[in-house]
Design an enzyme around this catalytic site. Structure first.
Site, PDB file in Angstrom:
ATOM      1  N   ASP A  46      -4.649   3.675  -1.964  1.00 30.22           N
ATOM      2  CA  ASP A  46      -5.725   4.000  -1.028  1.00 30.22           C
ATOM      3  C   ASP A  46      -6.159   5.442  -1.214  1.00 30.22           C
ATOM      4  O   ASP A  46      -5.451   6.371  -0.821  1.00 30.22           O
ATOM      5  CB  ASP A  46      -5.233   3.799   0.408  1.00 30.22           C
ATOM      6  CG  ASP A  46      -5.062   2.333   0.757  1.00 30.22           C
ATOM      7  OD1 ASP A  46      -6.058   1.585   0.655  1.00 30.22           O
ATOM      8  OD2 ASP A  46      -3.944   1.935   1.122  1.00 30.22           O
ATOM      9  N   MET A  48     -11.974   4.866  -0.971  1.00 30.49           N
ATOM     10  CA  MET A  48     -12.665   5.133   0.299  1.00 30.49           C
ATOM     11  C   MET A  48     -13.277   6.521   0.180  1.00 30.49           C
ATOM     12  O   MET A  48     -12.895   7.460   0.886  1.00 30.49           O
ATOM     13  CB  MET A  48     -11.671   5.029   1.468  1.00 30.49           C
ATOM     14  CG  MET A  48     -11.285   3.592   1.768  1.00 30.49           C
ATOM     15  SD  MET A  48      -9.785   3.433   2.767  1.00 30.49           S
ATOM     16  CE  MET A  48      -8.570   3.443   1.464  1.00 30.49           C
ATOM     17  N   SER A  99       0.848  -1.207   0.000  1.00 30.90           N
ATOM     18  CA  SER A  99       0.000   0.000   0.000  1.00 30.90           C
ATOM     19  C   SER A  99       0.876   1.246   0.000  1.00 30.90           C
ATOM     20  O   SER A  99       1.669   1.471   0.918  1.00 30.90           O
ATOM     21  CB  SER A  99      -0.893   0.019   1.234  1.00 30.90           C
ATOM     22  OG  SER A  99      -1.407   1.322   1.402  1.00 30.90           O
ATOM     23  N   GLY A 148      -1.137   1.189   9.654  1.00 31.00           N
ATOM     24  CA  GLY A 148      -0.499   0.934  10.941  1.00 31.00           C
ATOM     25  C   GLY A 148      -1.418   0.497  12.059  1.00 31.00           C
ATOM     26  O   GLY A 148      -1.043   0.563  13.231  1.00 31.00           O
ATOM     27  N   HIS A 175      -8.207   1.233  -4.280  1.00 35.72           N
ATOM     28  CA  HIS A 175      -9.160   1.063  -3.183  1.00 35.72           C
ATOM     29  C   HIS A 175      -9.777   2.432  -2.895  1.00 35.72           C
ATOM     30  O   HIS A 175      -9.134   3.301  -2.296  1.00 35.72           O
ATOM     31  CB  HIS A 175      -8.406   0.510  -1.959  1.00 35.72           C
ATOM     32  CG  HIS A 175      -9.232   0.374  -0.727  1.00 35.72           C
ATOM     33  ND1 HIS A 175      -8.693   0.066   0.506  1.00 35.72           N
ATOM     34  CD2 HIS A 175     -10.568   0.488  -0.522  1.00 35.72           C
ATOM     35  CE1 HIS A 175      -9.652   0.014   1.412  1.00 35.72           C
ATOM     36  NE2 HIS A 175     -10.807   0.285   0.818  1.00 35.72           N
ATOM     37  N   HIS A 220      -1.103  -1.200  -4.386  1.00 32.81           N
ATOM     38  CA  HIS A 220      -2.403  -0.873  -3.779  1.00 32.81           C
ATOM     39  C   HIS A 220      -2.460   0.633  -3.514  1.00 32.81           C
ATOM     40  O   HIS A 220      -1.581   1.198  -2.859  1.00 32.81           O
ATOM     41  CB  HIS A 220      -2.548  -1.649  -2.467  1.00 32.81           C
ATOM     42  CG  HIS A 220      -3.879  -1.528  -1.818  1.00 32.81           C
ATOM     43  ND1 HIS A 220      -4.991  -2.232  -2.241  1.00 32.81           N
ATOM     44  CD2 HIS A 220      -4.286  -0.792  -0.754  1.00 32.81           C
ATOM     45  CE1 HIS A 220      -6.024  -1.936  -1.464  1.00 32.81           C
ATOM     46  NE2 HIS A 220      -5.625  -1.049  -0.560  1.00 32.81           N
ATOM     47  N   ASP A 227      -6.771  -6.669   3.737  1.00 29.20           N
ATOM     48  CA  ASP A 227      -6.156  -5.341   3.869  1.00 29.20           C
ATOM     49  C   ASP A 227      -6.253  -4.847   5.313  1.00 29.20           C
ATOM     50  O   ASP A 227      -7.355  -4.679   5.833  1.00 29.20           O
ATOM     51  CB  ASP A 227      -6.915  -4.388   2.923  1.00 29.20           C
ATOM     52  CG  ASP A 227      -6.333  -2.982   2.876  1.00 29.20           C
ATOM     53  OD1 ASP A 227      -5.325  -2.716   3.540  1.00 29.20           O
ATOM     54  OD2 ASP A 227      -6.918  -2.151   2.145  1.00 29.20           O
ATOM     55  N   GLY A 228      -5.083  -4.635   5.925  1.00 27.91           N
ATOM     56  CA  GLY A 228      -5.049  -4.016   7.251  1.00 27.91           C
ATOM     57  C   GLY A 228      -4.319  -4.868   8.274  1.00 27.91           C
ATOM     58  O   GLY A 228      -4.751  -5.981   8.573  1.00 27.91           O
TER      59      GLY A 228
HETATM   60  C1  DX5 Z   1      -6.499   1.461   5.364  1.00 27.26           C
HETATM   61  C2  DX5 Z   1      -5.993   1.089   4.000  1.00 27.26           C
HETATM   62  C3  DX5 Z   1      -4.900   0.116   3.993  1.00 27.26           C
HETATM   63  C4  DX5 Z   1      -3.650   0.530   4.726  1.00 27.26           C
HETATM   64  C5  DX5 Z   1      -2.963  -0.705   5.190  1.00 27.26           C
HETATM   65  O1  DX5 Z   1      -7.620   2.251   5.221  1.00 27.26           O
HETATM   66  O2  DX5 Z   1      -7.048   0.551   3.216  1.00 27.26           O
HETATM   67  O3  DX5 Z   1      -4.584  -0.281   2.662  1.00 27.26           O
HETATM   68  O4  DX5 Z   1      -2.794   1.310   3.956  1.00 27.26           O
HETATM   69  O5  DX5 Z   1      -1.912  -0.345   6.014  1.00 27.26           O
HETATM   70  P1  DX5 Z   1      -1.227  -1.379   7.015  1.00 27.26           P
HETATM   71  O6  DX5 Z   1      -0.681  -2.487   6.194  1.00 27.26           O
HETATM   72  O7  DX5 Z   1      -0.168  -0.535   7.648  1.00 27.26           O
HETATM   73  O8  DX5 Z   1      -2.276  -1.833   7.987  1.00 27.26           O
HETATM   74 ZN    ZN Z   2      -6.558  -0.316   1.199  1.00 30.26          ZN
END
Ligand code: DX5
Ligand code: ZN
Length: 222
Positions: free
Chosen positions: A38, A71, A11, A148, A69, A36, A178-179
């Site tokens: 975001d 949001m 990401s 994180g 992705h 990825h 994811d996450g």
């Molecule tokens: C959160 C995002 C994720 C995020 C993941 O809203 O969709 O893609 O960047 O980050 P980590 O791997 O640090 O949890």
């Molecule tokens: Zn994501």
């Protein structure tokens, strides 16, 4: 049953935003499969990231598929801009608008792979009712908005239920998580049936991107 190694989609959110082009080239060289992206609007989620201008600028720095992705709410007015910016997959949340089925049709009409993303509190039925239009199902193992965060273990059952749904459908659908993904949380997801991982902090926060990607994939000890 022999399993293919999972795909890894770092990401960009956890990259050094002052050196995005270099960061993308570095993770491609380190063995990443997808990038990825975001996109956050400060409305659907409580954070703001970047939009189509940044995505378009990055397109020439890598051949990796762009895994977008969204949001944001609404989604539909921005689909063409992201398609033109060069993304390959467009994944959105069913809560972002009243007509997810129509949005999936529009994404396919733009020639892109389409995905639905399920928040920790979103039931799998949202994916089940439109499964004939899905190329990707993304399971959030944190609440969206920030990198994180800590992996939410209750989502493992959802991953297993979605694996059964996908297998029963007979369709070629990637099951992405994811996450909070790292070499310690990924194996349980693989056991539950996941085949693709997003990882921000675990890749870009590591001193050696290639070692981190390999460890999440399961090729080396993490
Ligand atoms: C959160 C995002 C994720 C995020 C993941 O809203 O969709 O893609 O960047 O980050 P980590 O791997 O640090 O949890
Ligand atoms: Zn994501």
């Amino acid at each position: 049953m022999p399993q293919q190694p999972p795909l890894i989609a770092p990401s960009l959110l956890a990259a050094d935003f002052a050196r995005l082009g270099e960061e993308v080239a570095a993770i491609e060289k380190a063995g990443a499969d997808w990038l990825h992206l975001d996109v956050m609007d400060g409305h659907f989620v409580p954070n703001i990231s970047f939009g189509p201008v940044v995505v378009k600028a990055l397109r020439k720095h890598t051949k990796m598929p762009f895994d977008l992705h969204l949001m944001i709410a609404p989604v539909d007015p921005y689909l063409t801009a992201f398609a033109d910016a060069g993304v390959d997959h467009i994944i959105f949340h069913p809560e972002a608008g009243p007509h997810p089925h129509r949005t999936l049709q529009v994404i396919h009409g733009l020639g892109k792979k389409a995905g639905l993303v399920l928040n920790p509190g979103t039931p799998i039925e949202h994916a089940a009712t439109v499964i004939d239009l899905l190329d990707i199902i993304l399971v959030m193992s944190v609440n969206p908005g920030f990198g994180g965060q800590k992996f939410i273990h209750s989502q493992l059952e959802k991953i297993a239920a979605l694996r059964r749904l996908i297998d029963a459908s007979g369709r070629d659908i990637r099951l992405e998580v994811d996450g909070g993904i790292d070499p310690h949380t990924a194996p349980a997801c693989i056991a539950a049936g996941a085949d693709t991982f997003v990882a921000g902090t675990a890749v870009f926060g590591a001193p050696d991107y290639a070692a981190s990607i390999a460890a999440i994939r399961g090729g080396t000890q993490g």
